[in-house]
Scaffold this motif. Structure first.
Motif, PDB file in Angstrom:
ATOM      1  N   THR A  24       9.921 -70.512 -40.450  1.00  0.00           N
ATOM      2  CA  THR A  24      11.107 -69.686 -40.212  1.00  0.00           C
ATOM      3  C   THR A  24      11.468 -68.881 -41.446  1.00  0.00           C
ATOM      4  N   LEU A  25      11.387 -69.502 -42.617  1.00  0.00           N
ATOM      5  CA  LEU A  25      11.665 -68.772 -43.857  1.00  0.00           C
ATOM      6  C   LEU A  25      10.649 -67.647 -44.068  1.00  0.00           C
ATOM      7  N   THR A  26       9.381 -67.953 -43.812  1.00  0.00           N
ATOM      8  CA  THR A  26       8.335 -66.933 -43.933  1.00  0.00           C
ATOM      9  C   THR A  26       8.603 -65.792 -42.962  1.00  0.00           C
ATOM     10  N   TYR A  27       8.881 -66.151 -41.712  1.00  0.00           N
ATOM     11  CA  TYR A  27       9.183 -65.154 -40.689  1.00  0.00           C
ATOM     12  C   TYR A  27      10.378 -64.299 -41.121  1.00  0.00           C
ATOM     13  N   TYR A  28      11.438 -64.943 -41.554  1.00  0.00           N
ATOM     14  CA  TYR A  28      12.667 -64.223 -41.872  1.00  0.00           C
ATOM     15  C   TYR A  28      12.471 -63.281 -43.063  1.00  0.00           C
ATOM     16  N   LEU A  29      11.763 -63.738 -44.096  1.00  0.00           N
ATOM     17  CA  LEU A  29      11.493 -62.869 -45.239  1.00  0.00           C
ATOM     18  C   LEU A  29      10.626 -61.675 -44.826  1.00  0.00           C
ATOM     19  N   LEU A  30       9.622 -61.933 -43.995  1.00  0.00           N
ATOM     20  CA  LEU A  30       8.807 -60.825 -43.482  1.00  0.00           C
ATOM     21  C   LEU A  30       9.650 -59.880 -42.624  1.00  0.00           C
ATOM     22  N   HIS A  44      10.646 -57.671 -35.916  1.00  0.00           N
ATOM     23  CA  HIS A  44      10.635 -59.017 -35.336  1.00  0.00           C
ATOM     24  C   HIS A  44       9.247 -59.382 -34.817  1.00  0.00           C
ATOM     25  N   VAL A  45       8.637 -58.506 -34.027  1.00  0.00           N
ATOM     26  CA  VAL A  45       7.332 -58.796 -33.420  1.00  0.00           C
ATOM     27  C   VAL A  45       6.260 -58.968 -34.495  1.00  0.00           C
ATOM     28  N   LEU A  46       6.226 -58.092 -35.469  1.00  0.00           N
ATOM     29  CA  LEU A  46       5.212 -58.174 -36.522  1.00  0.00           C
ATOM     30  C   LEU A  46       5.396 -59.422 -37.381  1.00  0.00           C
ATOM     31  N   ALA A  47       6.610 -59.704 -37.778  1.00  0.00           N
ATOM     32  CA  ALA A  47       6.881 -60.910 -38.585  1.00  0.00           C
ATOM     33  C   ALA A  47       6.552 -62.167 -37.790  1.00  0.00           C
ATOM     34  N   PHE A  48       6.862 -62.163 -36.507  1.00  0.00           N
ATOM     35  CA  PHE A  48       6.592 -63.306 -35.646  1.00  0.00           C
ATOM     36  C   PHE A  48       5.089 -63.564 -35.554  1.00  0.00           C
ATOM     37  N   ALA A  49       4.304 -62.512 -35.329  1.00  0.00           N
ATOM     38  CA  ALA A  49       2.850 -62.664 -35.188  1.00  0.00           C
ATOM     39  C   ALA A  49       2.218 -63.209 -36.470  1.00  0.00           C
ATOM     40  N   ILE A  50       2.609 -62.682 -37.601  1.00  0.00           N
ATOM     41  CA  ILE A  50       2.035 -63.130 -38.869  1.00  0.00           C
ATOM     42  C   ILE A  50       2.422 -64.578 -39.158  1.00  0.00           C
ATOM     43  N   SER A  51       3.673 -64.913 -38.946  1.00  0.00           N
ATOM     44  CA  SER A  51       4.106 -66.279 -39.241  1.00  0.00           C
ATOM     45  C   SER A  51       3.504 -67.284 -38.265  1.00  0.00           C
ATOM     46  N   MET A  52       3.152 -66.843 -37.055  1.00  0.00           N
ATOM     47  CA  MET A  52       2.536 -67.746 -36.088  1.00  0.00           C
ATOM     48  C   MET A  52       1.142 -68.185 -36.549  1.00  0.00           C
ATOM     49  N   VAL A  53       0.405 -67.307 -37.185  1.00  0.00           N
ATOM     50  CA  VAL A  53      -0.908 -67.674 -37.724  1.00  0.00           C
ATOM     51  C   VAL A  53      -0.751 -68.760 -38.788  1.00  0.00           C
ATOM     52  N   GLY A  54       0.196 -68.566 -39.688  1.00  0.00           N
ATOM     53  CA  GLY A  54       0.465 -69.582 -40.702  1.00  0.00           C
ATOM     54  C   GLY A  54       0.909 -70.895 -40.080  1.00  0.00           C
ATOM     55  N   SER A  55       1.723 -70.815 -39.056  1.00  0.00           N
ATOM     56  CA  SER A  55       2.208 -72.004 -38.362  1.00  0.00           C
ATOM     57  C   SER A  55       1.062 -72.804 -37.755  1.00  0.00           C
ATOM     58  N   PHE A  56       0.098 -72.114 -37.181  1.00  0.00           N
ATOM     59  CA  PHE A  56      -1.055 -72.804 -36.587  1.00  0.00           C
ATOM     60  C   PHE A  56      -1.757 -73.669 -37.635  1.00  0.00           C
ATOM     61  N   PHE A  57      -2.081 -73.069 -38.774  1.00  0.00           N
ATOM     62  CA  PHE A  57      -2.834 -73.798 -39.783  1.00  0.00           C
ATOM     63  C   PHE A  57      -2.015 -74.914 -40.436  1.00  0.00           C
ATOM     64  N   LEU A  58      -0.735 -74.678 -40.666  1.00  0.00           N
ATOM     65  CA  LEU A  58       0.120 -75.732 -41.224  1.00  0.00           C
ATOM     66  C   LEU A  58       0.273 -76.893 -40.245  1.00  0.00           C
ATOM     67  N   ASN A  59       0.472 -76.585 -38.975  1.00  0.00           N
ATOM     68  CA  ASN A  59       0.609 -77.651 -37.979  1.00  0.00           C
ATOM     69  C   ASN A  59      -0.695 -78.407 -37.771  1.00  0.00           C
ATOM     70  N   LEU A  74      -6.842 -69.865 -30.462  1.00  0.00           N
ATOM     71  CA  LEU A  74      -6.605 -68.878 -29.404  1.00  0.00           C
ATOM     72  C   LEU A  74      -5.560 -69.340 -28.392  1.00  0.00           C
ATOM     73  N   LEU A  75      -5.427 -70.650 -28.201  1.00  0.00           N
ATOM     74  CA  LEU A  75      -4.401 -71.187 -27.300  1.00  0.00           C
ATOM     75  C   LEU A  75      -3.038 -71.318 -27.978  1.00  0.00           C
ATOM     76  N   PHE A  76      -3.021 -71.427 -29.288  1.00  0.00           N
ATOM     77  CA  PHE A  76      -1.775 -71.674 -30.010  1.00  0.00           C
ATOM     78  C   PHE A  76      -0.674 -70.662 -29.707  1.00  0.00           C
ATOM     79  N   PRO A  77      -0.983 -69.392 -29.555  1.00  0.00           N
ATOM     80  CA  PRO A  77       0.096 -68.456 -29.204  1.00  0.00           C
ATOM     81  C   PRO A  77       0.836 -68.831 -27.915  1.00  0.00           C
ATOM     82  N   LEU A  78       0.170 -69.540 -27.016  1.00  0.00           N
ATOM     83  CA  LEU A  78       0.852 -69.994 -25.807  1.00  0.00           C
ATOM     84  C   LEU A  78       1.980 -70.971 -26.142  1.00  0.00           C
ATOM     85  N   THR A  79       1.791 -71.720 -27.236  1.00  0.00           N
ATOM     86  CA  THR A  79       2.835 -72.675 -27.619  1.00  0.00           C
ATOM     87  C   THR A  79       4.100 -71.945 -28.044  1.00  0.00           C
ATOM     88  N   ASN A  80       3.950 -70.731 -28.476  1.00  0.00           N
ATOM     89  CA  ASN A  80       5.097 -69.954 -28.935  1.00  0.00           C
ATOM     90  C   ASN A  80       5.589 -68.931 -27.921  1.00  0.00           C
TER      91      ASN A  80
END
Length: 132
Positions: A24-30, A44-59, A74-80
Motif C-alpha cells: 500500500t505504501l509503495t502503491y500510494y507513493l507511486l 491509480h491504475v498504473l500504480a496499482f499494476a506496478i505494486s501488484m507485481v511487487g505484491s506477488f513476489f513478496l507474498n 499470471l493468475l495472481f492478478p485475479l486475486t486483486n
C-alpha cells in the motif's frame, strides 16, 4: 480449525497484512508520483499494476513461502480483481461524487477489499496445480 492448522494460517494473515502495508505504501507513493503528470484514475491504475507485481513476489516469498511460478504469476492478478474494482469504484465515488479530494481517496477505498483479497490470494498461491 485445529491448533496445528491455525498457526500457519495466523502467520499467513499477519505476514499478508505486513506485505499489504508495504504494498500500500509503495502503491500510494507511486500514485502520488504519477498524479503529478497523469489524471487521478490513470495514476491509480498504473500504480496499482506496478505494486501488484511487487505484491506477488513478496507474498510468494514471505506469506506463503512458495516458489513463484509463471502460472501463479499470471493468475495472481485475479486475486486483486475484487480489490481493483472496489478501490477504483471507491476512488471515483470519493473524488467525483463526494468531492473529497484525490489525495487520500485510494487509502480510504482500499480498506474494504483486504479480507477478500487474502482469501482469493491464498487459494491461488497455495493451489497444487503447479505440482503436475
Amino acid at each position: 480449525m485445529t491448533q496445528t492448522l491455525a498457526r500457519p494460517v495466523a502467520r499467513q494473515i499477519l505476514t499478508f497484512a505486513v506485505v499489504g502495508v508495504v504494498n500500500t505504501l509503495t502503491y500510494y507513493l507511486l500514485y502520488l508520483l504519477f498524479l503529478t503528470r497523469l489524471p487521478y484514475l490513470a495514476a491509480h491504475v498504473l500504480a496499482f499494476a506496478i505494486s501488484m507485481v511487487g505484491s506477488f513476489f513478496l507474498n510468494a516469498r514471505f506469506t506463503y513461502r512458495i516458489r513463484p511460478t509463471w502460472r501463479k504469476f499470471l493468475l495472481f492478478p485475479l486475486t486483486n480483481a475484487t480489490n481493483f474494482v472496489i478501490t477504483t469504484a471507491g476512488v471515483y465515488v470519493i473524488v467525483d461524487v463526494l468531492h473529497a479530494g484525490s489525495r487520500f481517496a485510494p487509502l480510504l477505498a482500499s480498506a474494504a477489499a483486504i479480507p477478500v483479497t487474502f482469501v482469493v490470494s491464498r487459494m491461488i498461491m497455495l493451489s497444487k496445480v503447479d505440482a503436475a
